[in-house]
Design a protein around this motif. Structure first.
Motif, PDB file in Angstrom:
ATOM      1  N   ALA A 109     -37.455  13.244 -33.267  1.00 36.94           N
ATOM      2  CA  ALA A 109     -37.242  13.002 -31.840  1.00 36.94           C
ATOM      3  C   ALA A 109     -38.087  11.812 -31.369  1.00 36.94           C
ATOM      4  O   ALA A 109     -38.965  11.337 -32.100  1.00 36.94           O
ATOM      5  CB  ALA A 109     -37.613  14.248 -31.054  1.00 36.94           C
ATOM      6  N   ARG A 132     -34.248  20.358 -19.542  1.00 36.84           N
ATOM      7  CA  ARG A 132     -35.119  19.383 -20.219  1.00 36.84           C
ATOM      8  C   ARG A 132     -34.410  18.519 -21.251  1.00 36.84           C
ATOM      9  O   ARG A 132     -34.959  17.526 -21.713  1.00 36.84           O
ATOM     10  CB  ARG A 132     -36.292  20.115 -20.888  1.00 36.84           C
ATOM     11  N   PRO A 150     -34.333  14.030 -26.616  1.00 33.29           N
ATOM     12  CA  PRO A 150     -34.211  14.773 -27.872  1.00 33.29           C
ATOM     13  C   PRO A 150     -35.301  15.826 -28.053  1.00 33.29           C
ATOM     14  O   PRO A 150     -35.172  16.701 -28.909  1.00 33.29           O
ATOM     15  CB  PRO A 150     -34.298  13.687 -28.947  1.00 33.29           C
ATOM     16  N   ASN A 151     -36.347  15.776 -27.227  1.00 37.50           N
ATOM     17  CA  ASN A 151     -37.402  16.792 -27.305  1.00 37.50           C
ATOM     18  C   ASN A 151     -37.015  18.104 -26.631  1.00 37.50           C
ATOM     19  O   ASN A 151     -37.753  19.079 -26.700  1.00 37.50           O
ATOM     20  CB  ASN A 151     -38.688  16.271 -26.662  1.00 37.50           C
ATOM     21  N   GLY A 152     -35.895  18.113 -25.932  1.00 34.61           N
ATOM     22  CA  GLY A 152     -35.461  19.344 -25.262  1.00 34.61           C
ATOM     23  C   GLY A 152     -34.097  19.728 -25.787  1.00 34.61           C
ATOM     24  O   GLY A 152     -33.126  19.031 -25.517  1.00 34.61           O
ATOM     25  N   ASN A 153     -34.021  20.841 -26.506  1.00 35.97           N
ATOM     26  CA  ASN A 153     -32.745  21.300 -27.052  1.00 35.97           C
ATOM     27  C   ASN A 153     -32.055  20.219 -27.871  1.00 35.97           C
ATOM     28  O   ASN A 153     -30.822  20.139 -27.904  1.00 35.97           O
ATOM     29  CB  ASN A 153     -31.824  21.728 -25.909  1.00 35.97           C
ATOM     30  N   GLY A 154     -32.823  19.357 -28.512  1.00 35.30           N
ATOM     31  CA  GLY A 154     -32.255  18.284 -29.311  1.00 35.30           C
ATOM     32  C   GLY A 154     -31.534  17.229 -28.477  1.00 35.30           C
ATOM     33  O   GLY A 154     -30.855  16.371 -29.005  1.00 35.30           O
ATOM     34  N   ALA A 189     -29.197  17.985 -26.367  1.00 38.32           N
ATOM     35  CA  ALA A 189     -27.795  18.390 -26.219  1.00 38.32           C
ATOM     36  C   ALA A 189     -27.424  18.643 -24.760  1.00 38.32           C
ATOM     37  O   ALA A 189     -28.264  18.983 -23.938  1.00 38.32           O
ATOM     38  CB  ALA A 189     -27.532  19.649 -27.036  1.00 38.32           C
ATOM     39  N   MET A 192     -24.112  21.606 -26.315  1.00 36.24           N
ATOM     40  CA  MET A 192     -24.897  22.598 -27.026  1.00 36.24           C
ATOM     41  C   MET A 192     -23.949  23.635 -27.623  1.00 36.24           C
ATOM     42  O   MET A 192     -22.982  24.034 -26.973  1.00 36.24           O
ATOM     43  CB  MET A 192     -25.891  23.267 -26.065  1.00 36.24           C
ATOM     44  N   TRP A 210     -35.832  27.057 -27.375  1.00 31.37           N
ATOM     45  CA  TRP A 210     -34.406  26.870 -27.675  1.00 31.37           C
ATOM     46  C   TRP A 210     -34.114  27.405 -29.068  1.00 31.37           C
ATOM     47  O   TRP A 210     -35.012  27.632 -29.871  1.00 31.37           O
ATOM     48  CB  TRP A 210     -34.000  25.393 -27.572  1.00 31.37           C
ATOM     49  N   SER A 254     -33.123  21.927 -34.033  1.00 34.05           N
ATOM     50  CA  SER A 254     -32.052  22.349 -33.145  1.00 34.05           C
ATOM     51  C   SER A 254     -31.140  21.158 -32.934  1.00 34.05           C
ATOM     52  O   SER A 254     -31.619  20.045 -32.682  1.00 34.05           O
ATOM     53  CB  SER A 254     -32.655  22.795 -31.805  1.00 34.05           C
ATOM     54  N   MET A 255     -29.861  21.358 -33.040  1.00 30.84           N
ATOM     55  CA  MET A 255     -28.892  20.276 -32.911  1.00 30.84           C
ATOM     56  C   MET A 255     -29.257  19.122 -33.854  1.00 30.84           C
ATOM     57  O   MET A 255     -29.237  17.965 -33.481  1.00 30.84           O
ATOM     58  CB  MET A 255     -28.796  19.785 -31.460  1.00 30.84           C
ATOM     59  N   MET A 306     -31.998  18.134 -34.844  1.00 33.83           N
ATOM     60  CA  MET A 306     -33.151  17.350 -34.383  1.00 33.83           C
ATOM     61  C   MET A 306     -34.410  18.194 -34.560  1.00 33.83           C
ATOM     62  O   MET A 306     -34.417  19.368 -34.201  1.00 33.83           O
ATOM     63  CB  MET A 306     -32.945  17.019 -32.897  1.00 33.83           C
ATOM     64  N   LEU A 307     -35.428  17.585 -35.148  1.00 34.63           N
ATOM     65  CA  LEU A 307     -36.712  18.289 -35.295  1.00 34.63           C
ATOM     66  C   LEU A 307     -37.409  18.240 -33.949  1.00 34.63           C
ATOM     67  O   LEU A 307     -37.870  17.190 -33.509  1.00 34.63           O
ATOM     68  CB  LEU A 307     -37.561  17.607 -36.370  1.00 34.63           C
ATOM     69  N   THR A 308     -37.440  19.364 -33.279  1.00 34.19           N
ATOM     70  CA  THR A 308     -37.890  19.386 -31.892  1.00 34.19           C
ATOM     71  C   THR A 308     -39.255  20.056 -31.802  1.00 34.19           C
ATOM     72  O   THR A 308     -39.378  21.238 -32.123  1.00 34.19           O
ATOM     73  CB  THR A 308     -36.876  20.169 -31.042  1.00 34.19           C
ATOM     74  N   PRO A 309     -40.269  19.308 -31.390  1.00 30.19           N
ATOM     75  CA  PRO A 309     -41.587  19.913 -31.295  1.00 30.19           C
ATOM     76  C   PRO A 309     -41.645  20.960 -30.186  1.00 30.19           C
ATOM     77  O   PRO A 309     -41.043  20.788 -29.131  1.00 30.19           O
ATOM     78  CB  PRO A 309     -42.514  18.739 -30.967  1.00 30.19           C
TER      79      PRO A 309
END
Lengths: 553, 73
Positions: free
Chosen positions: A323, A348, A369-373, A375, A408, B9, B35-36, B38-41
């Motif tokens: 991300a 987010r 991309p830091n929130g739910n990828g 999506a 999503m 999420w 998720s999706m 994507m490596l999400t911190p």
């Protein structure tokens, strides 16, 4: 009946207020001279007495109680919001007055709602708020007509309305007052002006304490709202109402704190204290015109229009699963320190906010991309609708940064009605009439990729941009299995097909086919955005006035 | 009473960056969920000392699942 004794007989005097100063014209005695009998001085004195009492709000004791809670009074709030000395109060002596048998004022309680005009950073606004020191700010405290009139006033003066709210809303005692009469008028008509209000002037509100019922609704019926962490509480019904309706007592701190309402989208932003709320309202208004018949004011640009930040070359990681922070991109492209984020906690997966580009106000939307990828989930969809409606209503061109993995997916997402909310967001985007510029900074996948642009402006891609509906690895095998198996050299055919799809995925193929206005060095993004925003100004001039489709809160 | 840090999420846990006994602050990157694609911190929403860890690398988690519990320091 002489005037002094009238006042002294009044409840106000008995309650222990200092006796208000008596106004005397030079060389004039108020009691005996011929001049007094001929002049209106006694009435002027009565006006001044009432004004002085109204300044005291609910009285020294009630004001002290409010301060002891760490709160400002409504007069302090208004003065802290506005440019110094610019508050022009309307209806300052409105209130309920009791008269005795001789028509002497025997009591006077100021209305518990304040209203007036004033300036915010030199620009005029209408401001209002409940006075908690009188009947707890409830809407039967004589402030109702002022509260409703403020909406009419903002609309007719075509000025932003700022609401500084705190209060319990309606009170049961108002039911008794209205039972036999017609004080309210035809049911529903008093809320109607609101619908038009959001379509014509900016409405910004702060929840500065507990806000329930209609006061809570006023906070939310706005283009922008802010509440204080750990001090503001918002609910449709407060704890006693909840307890009777549901059989469970939930303290107000749990029922309506910022962790609930900033995360569920009811309130846009949070602040640490009251002054922080006022600061955010001033910032919010600075990006908007005073009404929809005007364009947003341009500030003298202070940033280099040709600034090319090196960070843009490496902000998107080459590792596709990593991300990045979209704020870094946004801040590198808009004017320095001009980004004002709206709704940072809700939805987010999407970052939204107002900013300036070459001094002009713009709206900014970016996947996060830091929130739910990043999506398009149901929250991000709702957030997008509200934000693009705001930009469209007030003629802000939109700068969009896309890293869209698509709607999503999964069980939670289906339960949350992602397709319904997402398609609605797509419609909202494509109903906007303001110009858009889009930078495809990485992914542009699925139907949701259409929620970042309307075809009304330039589309640029960074070298990190990619397209498609499925990953190439695996996707090629799934779609072309028979063809690959039938080929003379299946392995070669598979590689050929993968290379073909690779071409479609990379922005080079897209640029070759004129699917983009240009494939760019990310560092060119700011100069291109400046060019776009300057060019948009003549389009924006043709868009002034209300939209056919007014914004809803 | 211990407080619980939950997953923000859904996805598959790729990293857990805390151990029992660690002190964490609000905003610390305590885990990574894919998720999706994507490596999400995942940032801690609370501060405290880690008492128990509920999720393991490779687990599929839903929004609101328990990641770990914290005690006041």
């Amino acid at each position: 009946m002489d005037f002094t004794s009238r006042v002294q007989a009044g409840r106000v005097y008995q309650q222990g207020y200092a006796e208000p100063a008596t106004l005397r014209a030079p060389g004039m005695s108020t009691e005996t001279s011929e001049g007094t009998r001929m002049s209106w001085l006694p009435e002027v004195e009565e006006i001044n007495q009432r004004r002085a009492i109204a300044q005291q709000m609910g009285g020294a004791e009630a004001v002290e109680r409010k301060r002891a809670q760490g709160s400002l009074t409504i007069r302090e709030r208004i003065n802290a919001l506005l440019d110094e000395g610019t508050f022009r109060e309307l209806g300052p002596i409105a209130g309920s007055v009791e008269y005795d048998d001789d028509y002497r004022r025997s009591g006077y309680t100021p209305a518990n709602s304040l209203l007036g005009t004033g300036r915010v950073q030199g620009r005029e606004v209408v401001v209002r708020g409940e006075d908690m020191t009188i009947r707890g700010g409830s809407s039967d405290g004589g402030g109702r007509s002022k509260a409703y009139y403020s909406e009419h006033l903002a609309r007719s003066l075509r000025l932003p309305l700022v609401g500084l709210h705190e209060g319990a809303g309606g009170s049961i005692t108002s039911n008794r007052k209205r039972a036999g009469g017609n004080e309210r008028g035809m049911t529903g008509h008093l809320l109607s002006p609101y619908a038009d209000l959001l379509a014509t002037v900016p409405v910004a509100t702060a929840a500065l304490g507990s806000c329930a019922g209609i006061v809570g609704a006023r906070v939310v019926y706005s283009h922008f709202s802010v509440m204080i962490k750990e001090r503001s509480f918002l609910f449709a019904g407060g704890p006693p109402v909840v307890e009777r309706a549901l059989g469970k007592f939930i303290p107000k701190e749990e029922l309506g704190n910022w962790r609930i309402h900033a995360f569920n989208g009811t309130v846009d932003n949070v602040a640490d204290d009251e002054m922080g709320c006022f600061e955010q309202i001033r910032s919010f208004l600075s990006y908007l015109p005073s009404n929809v018949w005007e364009l947003p004011p341009r500030l003298e640009p202070t940033d280099d229009p040709d600034r090319r930040d090196e960070i843009l070359l490496e902000v998107v990681p080459r590792e596709r699963r990593r991300a990045f922070n979209p704020q870094k991109i946004i801040r590198s492209i808009v004017d320095l320190d001009s980004f004002f984020e709206i709704s940072p906690y809700f939805g987010r997966a999407l970052t939204t906010g107002l900013a300036r580009v070459d001094g002009y106000a713009v709206g900014v939307v970016s996947n996060n991309p830091n929130g739910n990828g990043g999506a398009m989930d149901s929250q991000a969809s709702e957030k997008l609708v509200r934000f693009v409606d705001l930009c469209d209503t007030f003629h802000l061109p939109i700068v969009s940064f896309e890293d869209e993995p698509g709607f999503m997916v999964g069980l939670e997402a289906e339960r949350a009605a992602t397709l319904r909310k997402g398609v609605r967001a797509l419609a909202a985007v494509h109903q906007t009439t303001v110009p858009w510029i889009k930078f495809i900074v990485r992914r542009a996948y699925g139907v949701a990729a259409g929620a970042h642009h309307t075809g009304s402006g330039p589309v640029y891609a960074w070298p990190s941009g990619e397209w498609g509906s499925l990953p190439i690895e695996g996707g090629v095998w799934a779609a072309h299995r028979r063809e690959i198996e039938a080929a003379a050299d299946p392995e070669l055919r598979r590689l050929e097909l993968e290379r073909e799809y690779e071409k479609i995925r990379t922005p080079f193929g897209r640029a070759e086919g004129f699917g983009l206005h240009d494939l760019i060095d990310p560092r060119e993004s700011r100069p291109l955005t400046v060019e776009f925003v300057r060019r948009s100004q003549h389009v924006l001039k043709t868009l002034i006035g209300p939209k056919a489709r007014p914004m809803r809160p | 009473m211990a407080s619980i840090v939950e997953t923000p999420w859904p996805g598959v846990v790729q990293e857990i960056n805390v151990e029992v006994g660690d002190d964490v602050a609000v905003g610390d990157e305590v885990a990574v969920i894919e998720s999706m694609k994507m490596l999400t911190p995942v940032e801690s929403t609370l501060a405290g000392r880690v008492v128990e860890i509920f999720a393991a690398v490779g687990d599929y988690v839903e929004t609101g699942d328990r990641l770990f519990s914290l005690d006041d320091i």
